[in-house]
Design an enzyme around this catalytic site. Structure first.
Site, PDB file in Angstrom:
ATOM      1  N   ARG A 135     -12.677   8.477  -6.482  1.00  0.00           N
ATOM      2  CA  ARG A 135     -12.608   7.044  -6.791  1.00  0.00           C
ATOM      3  C   ARG A 135     -13.985   6.414  -6.629  1.00  0.00           C
ATOM      4  O   ARG A 135     -14.397   5.569  -7.434  1.00  0.00           O
ATOM      5  CB  ARG A 135     -11.613   6.343  -5.858  1.00  0.00           C
ATOM      6  CG  ARG A 135     -10.158   6.486  -6.261  1.00  0.00           C
ATOM      7  CD  ARG A 135      -9.237   5.734  -5.323  1.00  0.00           C
ATOM      8  NE  ARG A 135      -8.072   6.558  -5.009  1.00  0.00           N
ATOM      9  CZ  ARG A 135      -7.545   6.717  -3.812  1.00  0.00           C
ATOM     10  NH1 ARG A 135      -8.063   6.092  -2.775  1.00  0.00           N
ATOM     11  NH2 ARG A 135      -6.497   7.483  -3.635  1.00  0.00           N
ATOM     12  N   GLU A 173      -0.724   4.942  -5.275  1.00  0.00           N
ATOM     13  CA  GLU A 173       0.012   6.189  -5.494  1.00  0.00           C
ATOM     14  C   GLU A 173      -0.117   7.123  -4.305  1.00  0.00           C
ATOM     15  O   GLU A 173       0.863   7.731  -3.859  1.00  0.00           O
ATOM     16  CB  GLU A 173      -0.508   6.890  -6.748  1.00  0.00           C
ATOM     17  CG  GLU A 173      -0.119   6.234  -8.046  1.00  0.00           C
ATOM     18  CD  GLU A 173      -0.741   6.938  -9.246  1.00  0.00           C
ATOM     19  OE1 GLU A 173      -0.030   7.156 -10.242  1.00  0.00           O
ATOM     20  OE2 GLU A 173      -1.940   7.273  -9.192  1.00  0.00           O
ATOM     21  N   GLU A 174      -1.335   7.247  -3.788  1.00  0.00           N
ATOM     22  CA  GLU A 174      -1.561   8.137  -2.656  1.00  0.00           C
ATOM     23  C   GLU A 174      -0.708   7.730  -1.462  1.00  0.00           C
ATOM     24  O   GLU A 174      -0.088   8.560  -0.797  1.00  0.00           O
ATOM     25  CB  GLU A 174      -3.047   8.125  -2.279  1.00  0.00           C
ATOM     26  CG  GLU A 174      -3.415   9.155  -1.232  1.00  0.00           C
ATOM     27  CD  GLU A 174      -4.904   9.172  -0.930  1.00  0.00           C
ATOM     28  OE1 GLU A 174      -5.321   9.992  -0.082  1.00  0.00           O
ATOM     29  OE2 GLU A 174      -5.661   8.377  -1.542  1.00  0.00           O
ATOM     30  N   GLY A 175      -0.664   6.427  -1.175  1.00  0.00           N
ATOM     31  CA  GLY A 175       0.149   5.945  -0.067  1.00  0.00           C
ATOM     32  C   GLY A 175       1.634   6.137  -0.303  1.00  0.00           C
ATOM     33  O   GLY A 175       2.366   6.583   0.586  1.00  0.00           O
TER      34      GLY A 175
END
Length: 497
Positions: A135, A173-175
């Site tokens: 990112r 999304e990761e969380g």
């Protein structure tokens, strides 16, 4: 004729009671056989496989999963069967030489070939998800980010798996996928239990995800994700703080101490006796701090430690901005966060740092954990090097800072109190599977989480046993009656010879 009538009268099948008994017996036998077969049917177990690459900021890891093939979208449990840590740094470190990013994956992918049966490799999904490291690269240089992905995709497509692509996951999304993984592995979704919040800490970002009582997502829609899993609806709060992973926060903290551009910096977050020559250009190379580099600074500076936990904690607090909040409540940097509630699982760097410091037991009060960390930070550097000769110098030097950052992030950042700190569980694995976002990501991409409740056995165990007993007794009684009816009776008339 009289003899035929007598035989007909003696034939038990012409008696209504015998006919009823025969019908009941047939029904009982059919019921017993059917229920037994349905309840105890066994199928030769076959497995399907899936592979997910976690391309983090500091390293890449390959996770291999499998699940029962006949229960793909039913009650089959997806479990981790193997993992492989890629040698070298994360793929974001190869921005200047993208080809090496693809080459670095070769050894672990060859291991995956040995784990997944050759007959199933063509149908095995292969997915790469990149997180905060990429990112940051994408934020700074889009073309460099694209080149890294092209090299990675070219390398992965050489292997005989069903490659589903490589991309950057958003922080949300990761969380969210981390939350799914933790609750899926702990069987909290399909049993309708109270869910567990997820705390993830990497090198470049940190995520917090949880269900809050009364939270409907309307106050800050960007931090809201709605799921329907196993027949239950969930409104999840999740937020990812880019630049607040432990490695990037260290840069932020050091940037705060080097604003004078001097050639020597004393740091309370490093042990007394620690000394290292650092380059200003390396410290400020990250987009998280690049705009803060002081003008006219020296090329290098001597970074030395003083080992003072309280002063370190004050320095870490300064990376959080609590001066503004346009919502009913905030965590830090003006980001909305609803009321904390329930238990939380803290994984990734949370676990590895706190495990090294022997602080994973949250039954120890927060004040005691802080005291133990203060004692560790005050340990002279020379003593630590002797006590931990096998630990990498870089990691050993940073554990005081990382531990202080974790406790400060939880209390000053996310608003855990001395009381609610006990609701946090530092976890590495759940049921032999690593906690993290990768399993949730694969479940989502392969539609492996059913939206409705899974099928169950035809009967609960108690009902199954009761039915079998009743049918057996009924069958026994009817057979006993049949034997009684068919038994020849003794004639009261003397036989004539």
């Amino acid at each position: 004729m009289s003899e035929q009538r007598e035989m007909k009268g003696r034939n038990p099948w012409h008696r209504p009671l015998t006919v009823v008994g025969a019908v009941i017996s047939v029904i009982a036998i059919v019921t017993l056989v059917t229920v037994f077969v349905l309840q105890n049917k066994t199928v030769h177990q076959k497995y399907k496989f899936g592979i997910v690459l976690d391309a983090g900021s500091s390293h890449t890891a390959v996770y291999i999963y499998h699940w029962p093939a006949e229960k793909e979208n039913n009650t089959g449990r997806v479990m981790q069967v193997d993992t492989c840590k890629v040698n070298g740094p994360g793929i974001s470190s190869y921005a200047s030489d993208p080809r090496r990013a693809g080459e670095s994956l070769k050894a672990c992918m060859q291991k995956a070939q040995r784990v997944v049966p050759s007959s199933q490799q063509r149908e095995t999904p292969l997915i790469l998800g990149a997180t905060a490291g990429m990112r940051l690269i994408n934020k700074e240089n889009v073309s460099a980010s694209d080149e890294v992905f092209r090299a990675v995709e070219a390398a992965l497509q050489k292997f005989p798996f069903s490659f589903k692509g490589a991309r950057i996951l958003s922080g949300q999304e990761e969380g969210a996928f981390g939350w799914v993984t933790v609750n899926y592995l702990d069987d909290r979704l399909n049993q309708g239990q109270e869910t567990m919040g997820a705390l993830d800490l990497g090198g470049a970002s940190t995520q917090i995800s949880f269900i809050s009582n009364g939270y409907d997502g309307s106050e800050s829609p960007d931090n809201s994700v709605t799921f329907r899993l196993y027949g239950n609806d969930y409104t999840l709060y999740t937020h990812s703080f880019l630049c607040y992973g432990k490695d990037q926060v260290l840069r932020l903290a050091l940037a705060g101490r080097t604003q004078t551009g001097s050639g020597s910096v004393s740091d309370p977050c490093f042990h007394l006796g620690y000394s290292e020559v650092r380059n200003y250009s390396d410290l400020y190379a990250s987009p998280c701090v690049s705009e803060r580099r002081p003008a006219g600074s020296a090329t290098q500076f001597i970074h030395s430690g003083t080992g003072d936990f309280l002063q370190c904690q004050e320095a870490v607090k300064r990376v959080f901005d609590h001066t503004q909040c346009n919502y009913s409540r905030c965590s830090f940097n003006g980001v909305f966060q609803p009321q904390l509630n329930g238990s939380f699982g803290a994984f990734s760097a949370y676990y590895f740092v706190m495990n090294f410091l022997n602080l994973t037991n949250t039954s120890v009060p927060l004040a005691v954990a802080q005291e133990q960390l203060a004692h560790y930070c005050s340990t002279p550097w020379s003593d630590l090097v002797q006590r931990f000769p096998k630990t990498k110098i870089k990691y050993l030097a940073e554990y005081c800072f990382s531990g202080t950052y974790i406790l400060t992030l939880l209390t000053q950042g996310y608003n855990f109190t001395a009381e609610s700190y006990g609701d946090i569980k530092f976890i590495k694995k759940i049921k032999d599977s690593d906690a993290g976002w990768t399993l949730g990501y694969m479940l989502n991409l392969t539609n492996m989480i059913p939206a409705e409740a899974p099928d169950t056995l035809p009967l609960p165990y108690g009902g199954y046993v009761s039915l079998m007993i009743v049918m057996t007794l009924l069958l026994t009684i009817t057979l006993a009656l049949a034997v009684f009816i068919r038994r020849p009776r003794c004639s009261k008339h003397p036989q004539i010879i």
